[in-house]
Motif scaffolding. Structure first.
Motif, PDB file in Angstrom:
ATOM      1  N   ARG A 160      19.676  31.744  -0.882  1.00 55.42           N
ATOM      2  CA  ARG A 160      19.768  30.434  -1.625  1.00 55.42           C
ATOM      3  C   ARG A 160      19.899  30.821  -3.085  1.00 55.42           C
ATOM      4  O   ARG A 160      20.790  30.157  -3.525  1.00 55.42           O
ATOM      5  CB  ARG A 160      18.439  29.621  -1.522  1.00 55.42           C
ATOM      6  N   ASN A 161      19.377  31.910  -3.664  1.00 55.92           N
ATOM      7  CA  ASN A 161      19.757  32.055  -5.100  1.00 55.92           C
ATOM      8  C   ASN A 161      21.045  32.779  -4.982  1.00 55.92           C
ATOM      9  O   ASN A 161      21.895  32.487  -6.012  1.00 55.92           O
ATOM     10  CB  ASN A 161      18.942  33.308  -5.418  1.00 55.92           C
ATOM     11  N   GLU A 162      21.367  33.518  -4.027  1.00 52.12           N
ATOM     12  CA  GLU A 162      23.141  34.195  -3.871  1.00 52.12           C
ATOM     13  C   GLU A 162      23.975  32.943  -3.961  1.00 52.12           C
ATOM     14  O   GLU A 162      25.241  32.990  -4.634  1.00 52.12           O
ATOM     15  CB  GLU A 162      23.050  35.124  -2.999  1.00 52.12           C
ATOM     16  N   LEU A 163      23.611  32.122  -2.980  1.00 51.38           N
ATOM     17  CA  LEU A 163      24.867  31.162  -2.720  1.00 51.38           C
ATOM     18  C   LEU A 163      24.842  29.908  -3.640  1.00 51.38           C
ATOM     19  O   LEU A 163      25.881  29.359  -3.942  1.00 51.38           O
ATOM     20  CB  LEU A 163      24.519  30.326  -1.177  1.00 51.38           C
ATOM     21  N   SER A 168      23.601  25.555  -0.206  1.00 50.56           N
ATOM     22  CA  SER A 168      22.623  25.914   0.815  1.00 50.56           C
ATOM     23  C   SER A 168      21.816  24.829   0.934  1.00 50.56           C
ATOM     24  O   SER A 168      21.530  23.900  -0.306  1.00 50.56           O
ATOM     25  CB  SER A 168      21.871  27.071   0.412  1.00 50.56           C
ATOM     26  N   CYS A 169      21.006  24.360   1.750  1.00 45.94           N
ATOM     27  CA  CYS A 169      20.275  23.462   2.128  1.00 45.94           C
ATOM     28  C   CYS A 169      18.854  23.854   3.081  1.00 45.94           C
ATOM     29  O   CYS A 169      19.056  24.184   4.169  1.00 45.94           O
ATOM     30  CB  CYS A 169      20.926  22.169   2.630  1.00 45.94           C
ATOM     31  N   PHE A 170      17.852  23.327   2.697  1.00 50.66           N
ATOM     32  CA  PHE A 170      16.607  23.719   3.609  1.00 50.66           C
ATOM     33  C   PHE A 170      16.213  22.375   4.093  1.00 50.66           C
ATOM     34  O   PHE A 170      15.796  21.277   3.492  1.00 50.66           O
ATOM     35  CB  PHE A 170      15.414  24.514   2.672  1.00 50.66           C
ATOM     36  N   GLY A 201       8.470  30.521  -2.233  1.00 53.79           N
ATOM     37  CA  GLY A 201       9.841  30.267  -3.091  1.00 53.79           C
ATOM     38  C   GLY A 201      10.760  29.494  -2.720  1.00 53.79           C
ATOM     39  O   GLY A 201      11.910  29.591  -2.962  1.00 53.79           O
ATOM     40  N   ILE A 202      10.405  28.703  -1.656  1.00 55.73           N
ATOM     41  CA  ILE A 202      11.446  27.807  -1.185  1.00 55.73           C
ATOM     42  C   ILE A 202      11.019  26.312  -1.060  1.00 55.73           C
ATOM     43  O   ILE A 202       9.863  25.903  -0.725  1.00 55.73           O
ATOM     44  CB  ILE A 202      11.738  27.952   0.346  1.00 55.73           C
ATOM     45  N   GLN A 203      11.746  25.493  -1.745  1.00 54.52           N
ATOM     46  CA  GLN A 203      11.570  24.163  -1.903  1.00 54.52           C
ATOM     47  C   GLN A 203      12.372  23.247  -0.816  1.00 54.52           C
ATOM     48  O   GLN A 203      13.565  23.459  -1.158  1.00 54.52           O
ATOM     49  CB  GLN A 203      11.939  23.672  -3.386  1.00 54.52           C
TER      50      GLN A 203
END
Length: 542
Positions: A160-163, A168-170, A201-203
Motif C-alpha cells: 500500500r505504501n509503495e503503490l 490500492s484499496c482494502f 498498519g492497515i486502515q
C-alpha cells in the motif's frame, strides 16, 4: 498499472471472502474492466494437493496443472477468467522457495528473515503478470490476527505504501451478528476486527458486513464512525437465496460503486444481463430432477464444490431444478436392499472422483444398478474406473480390480508411471512423493466419430483437466467393448482411455478427467447439460 484490491476477513472464518472477491470481480468485469483474482493461503502446505477433503474441501485444478484452493473455482465460475499457477500462493511454497535460495547461496550471506525476504516474495507474487489488467483482487485466507497470516498482512501494508492510496484499496469482510436475546444487531465484533487490522498498519477503505438481518441506517452510520470509513463504504451483505444472486445483491448495496469511488474512477453502469438471466433460470425452473451422488466425502459438500455447481449449471441449461442427494457409498456394501431403496427414486446417478479403497465396492454396486436399470449414469475419474471394473466383472472377469487398492489378479485399473504432456515425457515412481505427482492439468483427447460423446461436445477433439495417478488398462479394451462398454475417447497417442460410454444405454458416460472444473453458470459444461437432460427424460418416464 493495475490497481490492487486487497480482501481480508475478521471475527470468524467462512464469511464468504472468496465469493465476495468473485462477485466484486464480476461486477467490475460487467463495467468493462479486465480483472484477475489471486488467493494467499497462510498454511504451510506447499499446496492443498495432499490435504484431506474434510480438512480443506475440494482441490481445484487449473489448466496448467496447479492444485489450488477451492476459491479459485469461484473466481473462474464468476468471471470466466482461467486461473493459473501464479494465482494461488501458500506460506509453504514461499518458505520452500526461500530456503532453496538460501541453500544455493543466493542471498550472499545475508540473514534470511520474514522481513524483507518473505514479505518481498509475497509482494512479487501479488504484482506478477499484471501489466495488461485494470484490477488485481488479492484475497488473504483466514482471519485478521491469525499468526500464520501476519506476513501476508504486513506485505500488503508495505505494498500500500509503495503503490499509494490511489492504486490500492482494502476491503474488509466482517460479521455483524444478531443477538436474539437482545433483539438487535451488534457492531462491536466489526469494530474490534477493524481495530485489530488497524493495529497491523492497515486502515480498511470498504467494509462488507455480513449479517442475517437488514442493517439499519443508524448501525451503518455507527460502524462508519467508529471504523473511520465513509458511510457509503459500509456495505450490508445479507444471506442470498443462492450464490448466483450475490453479484446482483452486492451491486444493489453499492459495493462496486464504493470501490470505484475510492479509486476516484467513473464508469458506465454495469451490464448485468448475464447475471439477471442466471438468477431467472435458477429462480424459475420448469421441472425438477433428483440426482444421487454416490461418493466417499459426502459428509462435507465442499469436498465436491465444483461438482455441486456444475450440476446446478446443467439444471440451468435445461431450466430445471436439480435436487442432489448425497449418498455414502459405504452403505451399499451392507445389503443389496439398501441399493434399491436409495437409488430407485433417483433420475440420475453420479459417481465422482476420490482416493482410496473405502466405499469403492459401493460405487461399483451403484454403477451396476444404473447399467441394469437403464438409469442415466455419469462417472468422473474414479467413477469412470469403477464403471470399467464393473463392466469387466459383468463379462466374467470376476476378480477385476484396481492396483490402487492392493495387488489384484486382474488389474483393470493400474498406476500410470509415464505419459506425454506438452512438456514432454512425464515419469512417476510408484513409491514416490504424493504431492504434485499426478497427471495434472489440461490434456487433449480424441473422440470417436459418431459416438454419443462426440455428439454431446459437438467436436471430435477436446481438452479437459485431469487429477489422477491411476488409469484404465487399455489391455482390457477388447473385453470391455465386447460387453458393450465402448472406449469413445482416447489420448492422442492412443494409450490412455479418457472416455467410456454404453451406446445402447439412455446415458452412460465415464470420463477420466474432471469436467466440473470448467463449468460456469453462463456456460454450462456440455456433459452436465447432457446428463441433466437425460435425467429429465428419465423423470418423465417414471
Amino acid at each position: 498499472m493495475a490497481r490492487h484490491i486487497f480482501i481480508t476477513g475478521g471475527v470468524v472464518s467462512s464469511l464468504g471472502k472468496g465469493l465476495m472477491a468473485a462477485s466484486l470481480a464480476a461486477l467490475l468485469q460487467a463495467r468493462g474492466f479486465k480483472v484477475r483474482i489471486r488467493k494467499f493461503d497462510p498454511y504451510l502446505n506447499v499446496d492443498p494437493g495432499t490435504m484431506s477433503p474434510y480438512q480443506h474441501g475440494e482441490v481445484y485444478v487449473t489448466d496448467d496443472g496447479a492444485e489450488t484452493d477451492l476459491d479459485l473455482g469461484h473466481y473462474e465460475r464468476f468471471t470466466g477468467v482461467s486461473a493459473h499457477q501464479g494465482d494461488n500462493i501458500t506460506s509453504g511454497r514461499i518458505y520452500r522457495d526461500i530456503i532453496a535460495k538460501e541453500r544455493r547461496g543466493d542471498y550472499l550471506g545475508a540473514t534470511v528473515q520474514v522481513i524483507p525476504h518473505v514479505t518481498d516474495a509475497i509482494k512479487d507474487f501479488a504484482q506478477a503478470d499484471t501489466d495488461d489488467l485494470d484490477f488485481v483482487l488479492c484475497e488473504i485466507g483466514g482471519t485478521v490476527g491469525d499468526i500464520e497470516g501476519l506476513p501476508f498482512v504486513e506485505a500488503m501494508r508495505q505494498l500500500r505504501n509503495e503503490l499509494g492510496r490511489e492504486q490500492s484499496c482494502f476491503v474488509h469482510v466482517t460479521l455483524v451478528p444478531y443477538i436474539a436475546a437482545a433483539g438487535e444487531l451488534k457492531t462491536k465484533p466489526t469494530q474490534h476486527s477493524v481495530r485489530e487490522l488497524t493495529g497491523l498498519g492497515i486502515q480498511p477503505d470498504v467494509l462488507l458486513c455480513r449479517c442475517e438481518r437488514p442493517l439499519p441506517d443508524s448501525e451503518r452510520a455507527k460502524i462508519a464512525l467508529f471504523c473511520n470509513v465513509r458511510r457509503e463504504a459500509v456495505i450490508p451483505a445479507l444471506d442470498a437465496p443462492n450464490i448466483y444472486h450475490v453479484p446482483l445483491q452486492y451491486h444493489g448495496e453499492g459495493l462496486d460503486a464504493a470501490v470505484l469511488h475510492h479509486f476516484g474512477m467513473q464508469s458506465p453502469d454495469p451490464d448485468l444481463t448475464r447475471w439477471q438471466d442466471i438468477a431467472d433460470r435458477y429462480d424459475h425452473p420448469e421441472g425438477e430432477v433428483t440426482i444421487g451422488v454416490v461418493g466417499k466425502y459426502v459428509g462435507l459438500p465442499d469436498a465436491y464444490k465444483s461438482l455441486n455447481e456444475a450440476l446446478v449449471h446443467g439444471g440451468m441449461a435445461n431450466r430445471v431444478k436439480v435436487k442432489i442427494r448425497w449418498i455414502d457409498a459405504e452403505i451399499f456394501e451392507q445389503e443389496d436392499s439398501e441399493i434399491a431403496a436409495a437409488l430407485e427414486p433417483m433420475h440420475g446417478i453420479l459417481v465422482p472422483g476420490g482416493f482410496g479403497e473405502r466405499g469403492t465396492e459401493g460405487k461399483i454396486a451403484a454403477v451396476r444398478f444404473a447399467r441394469e436399470r437403464g438409469v442415466p449414469f455419469f462417472g468422473i475419474c474414479l467413477g469412470m474406473q469403477m464403471a470399467c471394473v464393473e463392466g469387466a466383472r459383468s463379462v466374467g472377469i470376476a476378480k477385476a480390480g484396481s492396483t490402487e487398492f492392493g495387488q489384484t489378479e486382474e488389474p483393470v485399473v493400474g498406476i500410470i508411471t509415464e505419459w506425454m504432456s506438452k512438456d514432454g515425457l512425464q515419469k512417476r515412481a510408484e513409491g514416490g512423493d504424493l504431492g504434485g505427482t499426478m497427471r495434472l492439468g489440461a490434456y487433449p483427447a480424441l473422440l470417436s466419430p459418431n459416438s454419443k460423446i462426440a455428439a454431446i461436445y459437438g467436436s471430435n477433439q477436446i481438452s479437459e483437466r485431469h487429477r489422477h495417478r491411476y488409469e484404465v488398462n487399455v489391455a482390457y479394451r477388447d473385453a470391455l467393448e465386447g460387453g458393450g462398454l465402448i472406449f469413445s475417447g482416447m489420448s492422442p497417442d492412443g494409450l490412455l482411455p479418457e472416455i467410456v460410454e454404453r451406446p445402447e444405454h439412455p446415458f452412460f458416460v465415464g470420463v477420466q478427467f474432471h469436467p466440473e472444473l470448467k463449468s460456469k453458470p453462463f456456460d454450462p459444461h456440455p456433459l452436465f447439460s447432457g446428463f441433466i437432460a437425460a435425467a429429465l427424460q428419465q423423470a418423465r418416464l417414471v
